[in-house]
Design an enzyme around this catalytic site. Structure first.
Site, PDB file in Angstrom:
ATOM      1  N   SER A  43       0.842  -1.195   0.000  1.00 11.37           N
ATOM      2  CA  SER A  43       0.000   0.000   0.000  1.00 11.37           C
ATOM      3  C   SER A  43       0.884   1.256   0.000  1.00 11.37           C
ATOM      4  O   SER A  43       1.682   1.440  -0.918  1.00 11.37           O
ATOM      5  CB  SER A  43      -0.956  -0.050   1.191  1.00 11.37           C
ATOM      6  OG  SER A  43      -2.040   0.828   1.019  1.00 11.37           O
ATOM      7  N   ASP A 187      -5.874  -3.796  -2.184  1.00  9.61           N
ATOM      8  CA  ASP A 187      -4.764  -3.439  -1.307  1.00  9.61           C
ATOM      9  C   ASP A 187      -4.087  -4.657  -0.662  1.00  9.61           C
ATOM     10  O   ASP A 187      -4.756  -5.527  -0.098  1.00  9.61           O
ATOM     11  CB  ASP A 187      -5.325  -2.532  -0.205  1.00  9.61           C
ATOM     12  CG  ASP A 187      -4.282  -1.719   0.512  1.00  9.61           C
ATOM     13  OD1 ASP A 187      -3.284  -2.302   0.960  1.00  9.61           O
ATOM     14  OD2 ASP A 187      -4.465  -0.493   0.632  1.00  9.61           O
TER      15      ASP A 187
END
Length: 279
Positions: A43, A187
């Site tokens: 991320s 993610d």
């Protein structure tokens, strides 16, 4: 494998700023971590990893976070993180299978109304000084939204760096899942905010965790246990989380672009005062 690993965890745009500031502060005092043999980015950490391996000096990268005139344009995201955690936590209650948990989160992510993939990809493109994979070994983590399986993108994966970073940054329910090779990815933090176990085999591992040891989503294994596993396998490990001033600078919404300047400055001050220790 051996060598040194730098693991960079998630934490939104505030996490990007804090991590960049921390690395800059450490480097200014003789503790430059960016030459690690392996970088694992998840991320926000995938953005920082791509930036610090681009060849752009750390002081320049810091300036791009701290100076409002040099910050890239971001799409604001207003999110109640307590509700965010509750919604996703409710979706996976009762499941002990990590893959089932990830599939449940992925299903919610695919159903969410978000900005377009094109608009979001443009944000990621602007963040990265280079769109080419570095020679340095870099692993970027995302999760297949349908199967729940993690995916480790690297130079040999045949996937563009921009797409890999965009996938790793696709916060479920906030940003759109990213289409790569006909699959949809979300993610990498859906598996773990740091994915530090992917540094297994390295003899020294440094983990920078902007969200601390407790992420907003249920993890496959708590970070302290992952670090204990790395130590048991023979690695020396150091963990750095935001200090009190950095926590205050990051604030309640790490996806708020307005906190980049204070988060970067707090990270730099923390790094300048920090003496790393691996145990």
């Amino acid at each position: 494998m051996g060598g040194q690993a730098l693991v960079l965890g998630g934490g939104g745009v505030a996490g990007i700023a804090w991590t960049t500031g921390l690395l800059a502060g450490l480097a200014e005092h003789g503790q430059d971590l960016t030459g690690a043999d392996l970088l694992v980015g998840t991320s926000a950490g995938s953005v920082v990893a791509a930036q610090v391996t681009s060849g752009v000096p750390l002081d320049e990268l810091f300036a791009r976070q701290a100076d409002p005139a040099r910050q890239t344009a971001e799409i604001p995201a207003n999110i109640d993180f307590e509700k965010f955690a509750a919604d996703f936590g409710g979706a996976v209650t009762g499941s002990a299978d990590p893959a089932e948990v990830r599939r449940a989160v992925g299903k919610l992510a695919l159903a969410a109304e978000t900005v377009s993939e094109v608009d979001r990809r443009a944000v990621i493109e602007a963040r990265l000084p280079s769109h080419d994979w570095p020679e340095q070994r870099l692993v970027i983590v995302a999760v297949d939204a349908e199967t729940g399986e993690p995916r480790k993108f690297d130079r040999a994966s045949g996937v563009s760096l921009v797409d890999a970073v965009a996938a790793s940054c696709a916060v479920p329910g906030v940003w759109p899942a990213v289409t790569i090779g006909g699959r949809r990815y979300v993610d990498g933090g859906v598996r773990s905010a740091e994915n530090a176990d992917y540094a297994s085999g390295c003899t020294r591992v440094t983990v920078l965790a902007p969200l601390g040891v407790d992420g907003p989503l249920p993890m496959e294994k708590p970070l302290p246990e992952v670090l204990d596993d790395l130590r048991a396998a023979g690695a020396e490990v150091a963990l750095v989380t935001p200090d009190e001033a950095s926590v205050a600078a990051i604030g309640e919404n790490p996806l708020d672009p307005s906190v980049r300047t204070p988060a970067a400055e707090a990270g730099r001050a923390q790094g300048a005062a920090l003496t790393l220790s691996w145990t």
